[in-house]
Design a protein around this motif. Sequence first.
Motif, PDB file in Angstrom:
ATOM      1  N   SER A  71       1.458  -1.265   0.081  1.00 11.29           N
ATOM      2  CA  SER A  71       0.069   0.580   0.047  1.00 11.29           C
ATOM      3  C   SER A  71       1.064   1.530   0.171  1.00 11.29           C
ATOM      4  CB  SER A  71      -0.650  -0.028   1.206  1.00 11.29           C
ATOM      5  OG  SER A  71      -1.546  -1.167   1.155  1.00 11.29           O
ATOM      6  N   VAL A  72       0.454   2.087  -0.978  1.00 11.36           N
ATOM      7  CA  VAL A  72       1.238   3.439  -0.690  1.00 11.36           C
ATOM      8  C   VAL A  72       0.456   4.385  -0.125  1.00 11.36           C
ATOM      9  CG1 VAL A  72       2.134   5.053  -2.309  1.00 11.36           C
ATOM     10  CG2 VAL A  72       2.204   2.700  -3.327  1.00 11.36           C
ATOM     11  N   ASN A  73       1.012   5.593   0.839  1.00 10.23           N
ATOM     12  CA  ASN A  73      -0.117   6.876   1.310  1.00 10.23           C
ATOM     13  C   ASN A  73       0.260   7.637   0.734  1.00 10.23           C
ATOM     14  OD1 ASN A  73      -0.995   8.655   2.765  1.00 10.23           O
ATOM     15  ND2 ASN A  73      -1.441   6.908   4.763  1.00 10.23           N
ATOM     16  N   MET A  74       0.052   8.050  -0.013  1.00 15.30           N
ATOM     17  CA  MET A  74       0.158   9.395  -1.429  1.00 15.30           C
ATOM     18  C   MET A  74       0.683  10.353  -0.587  1.00 15.30           C
ATOM     19  SD  MET A  74       1.514   8.480  -4.530  1.00 15.30           S
ATOM     20  CE  MET A  74       0.949   9.791  -4.835  1.00 15.30           C
ATOM     21  N   ALA A  75      -0.164  10.886   0.862  1.00 16.84           N
ATOM     22  CA  ALA A  75      -0.574  11.560   1.395  1.00 16.84           C
ATOM     23  C   ALA A  75       0.710  11.788   2.395  1.00 16.84           C
ATOM     24  CB  ALA A  75      -1.865  12.016   2.569  1.00 16.84           C
ATOM     25  N   MET A  76       0.980  10.365   3.049  1.00 22.60           N
ATOM     26  CA  MET A  76       2.472  10.699   3.605  1.00 22.60           C
ATOM     27  C   MET A  76       3.280  10.385   2.776  1.00 22.60           C
ATOM     28  SD  MET A  76       4.209   9.765   6.772  1.00 22.60           S
ATOM     29  CE  MET A  76       2.490   9.397   7.883  1.00 22.60           C
ATOM     30  N   GLU A  77       4.110   9.765   1.676  1.00 21.99           N
ATOM     31  CA  GLU A  77       4.389  10.439   0.922  1.00 21.99           C
ATOM     32  C   GLU A  77       5.303  12.213   0.612  1.00 21.99           C
ATOM     33  OE1 GLU A  77       6.776   8.097  -0.204  1.00 21.99           O
ATOM     34  OE2 GLU A  77       5.710   7.041   0.992  1.00 21.99           O
ATOM     35  N   LEU A  78       3.957  13.031  -0.070  1.00 22.23           N
ATOM     36  CA  LEU A  78       3.848  14.466  -0.158  1.00 22.23           C
ATOM     37  C   LEU A  78       4.583  14.828   1.165  1.00 22.23           C
ATOM     38  CD1 LEU A  78       0.996  14.779  -2.566  1.00 22.23           C
ATOM     39  CD2 LEU A  78       3.048  14.981  -3.322  1.00 22.23           C
ATOM     40  N   GLU A  79       3.977  14.564   2.166  1.00 23.98           N
ATOM     41  CA  GLU A  79       4.722  14.990   4.107  1.00 23.98           C
ATOM     42  C   GLU A  79       5.600  15.020   3.771  1.00 23.98           C
ATOM     43  OE1 GLU A  79       4.340  14.956   7.861  1.00 23.98           O
ATOM     44  OE2 GLU A  79       2.211  14.323   7.438  1.00 23.98           O
ATOM     45  N   THR A  80       6.307  13.555   3.436  1.00 20.20           N
ATOM     46  CA  THR A  80       7.685  13.328   3.225  1.00 20.20           C
ATOM     47  C   THR A  80       8.979  14.040   2.350  1.00 20.20           C
ATOM     48  OG1 THR A  80       7.614  11.448   4.262  1.00 20.20           O
ATOM     49  CG2 THR A  80       9.432  11.576   3.268  1.00 20.20           C
ATOM     50  N   LEU A  81       8.077  14.295   0.908  1.00 23.02           N
ATOM     51  CA  LEU A  81       8.424  14.959   0.373  1.00 23.02           C
ATOM     52  C   LEU A  81       8.745  16.541   1.087  1.00 23.02           C
ATOM     53  CD1 LEU A  81      10.188  15.087  -2.408  1.00 23.02           C
ATOM     54  CD2 LEU A  81       7.562  14.995  -3.591  1.00 23.02           C
ATOM     55  N   SER A  82       8.173  17.627   0.376  1.00 27.36           N
ATOM     56  CA  SER A  82       7.581  18.140   1.495  1.00 27.36           C
ATOM     57  C   SER A  82       8.220  18.854   2.854  1.00 27.36           C
ATOM     58  CB  SER A  82       6.166  19.118   1.818  1.00 27.36           C
ATOM     59  OG  SER A  82       6.373  20.065   1.976  1.00 27.36           O
ATOM     60  N   TYR A  83       8.774  17.750   3.936  1.00 24.22           N
ATOM     61  CA  TYR A  83       9.681  18.321   4.567  1.00 24.22           C
ATOM     62  C   TYR A  83      11.112  18.046   4.528  1.00 24.22           C
ATOM     63  CZ  TYR A  83      12.019  17.049   8.908  1.00 24.22           C
ATOM     64  OH  TYR A  83      12.898  17.061  10.053  1.00 24.22           O
ATOM     65  N   SER A  84      11.098  17.338   3.595  1.00 25.43           N
ATOM     66  CA  SER A  84      12.257  16.919   2.467  1.00 25.43           C
ATOM     67  C   SER A  84      12.935  18.459   1.459  1.00 25.43           C
ATOM     68  CB  SER A  84      13.232  15.593   1.994  1.00 25.43           C
ATOM     69  OG  SER A  84      12.860  14.686   1.995  1.00 25.43           O
ATOM     70  N   LEU A  85      11.988  18.802   1.605  1.00 22.36           N
ATOM     71  CA  LEU A  85      11.743  19.712   0.119  1.00 22.36           C
ATOM     72  C   LEU A  85      12.949  21.301   1.594  1.00 22.36           C
ATOM     73  CD1 LEU A  85      12.255  21.312  -2.511  1.00 22.36           C
ATOM     74  CD2 LEU A  85       9.623  21.525  -1.702  1.00 22.36           C
ATOM     75  N   VAL A  86      11.756  21.328   2.522  1.00 25.55           N
ATOM     76  CA  VAL A  86      11.555  22.453   3.082  1.00 25.55           C
ATOM     77  C   VAL A  86      12.875  22.580   4.731  1.00 25.55           C
ATOM     78  CG1 VAL A  86      11.240  23.784   5.795  1.00 25.55           C
ATOM     79  CG2 VAL A  86       9.320  23.163   2.991  1.00 25.55           C
ATOM     80  N   ASN A  87      13.548  21.423   4.703  1.00 22.11           N
ATOM     81  CA  ASN A  87      14.462  21.103   5.579  1.00 22.11           C
ATOM     82  C   ASN A  87      16.052  20.648   4.541  1.00 22.11           C
ATOM     83  OD1 ASN A  87      13.504  21.635   7.880  1.00 22.11           O
ATOM     84  ND2 ASN A  87      12.209  19.925   7.751  1.00 22.11           N
ATOM     85  N   ARG A  88      16.299  21.296   3.918  1.00 12.21           N
ATOM     86  CA  ARG A  88      17.073  21.002   3.130  1.00 12.21           C
ATOM     87  C   ARG A  88      18.496  21.021   3.502  1.00 12.21           C
ATOM     88  NH1 ARG A  88      16.557  22.468  -3.242  1.00 12.21           N
ATOM     89  NH2 ARG A  88      14.505  20.527  -4.126  1.00 12.21           N
TER      90      ARG A  88
END
Length: 88
Positions: A71-88
């Motif tokens: 199962s792929v949780n798209m909301a969680m994947e987007l949240e993780t990606l967003s976190y990575s983007l903000v915390n470069r």
Amino acid sequence: SVIGRRWNGLVVRDVREFATRDEALPDIIVLAVPAEQAQSVADFVVRRGVKAILNFASAPLVVPDDVAVKSVNMAMELETLSYSLVNR
């Protein structure tokens, strides 16, 4: 909008086509349906012989032990990606 189109050499098909065909489904499917429909579609494809499901629906699936589900949780994947983007 992608039904009937080719993707990496494969044709994207609507699962409803298989209700009227005698051919077997592939071993692996990508399940991208509303949560309310996920279990019934999973039940259908498992009855037709699918052995692995990549589940994009936001619902857990109950399948036999010999069927693999990822199962792929798209909301969680987007949240993780967003976190990575903000915390470069």
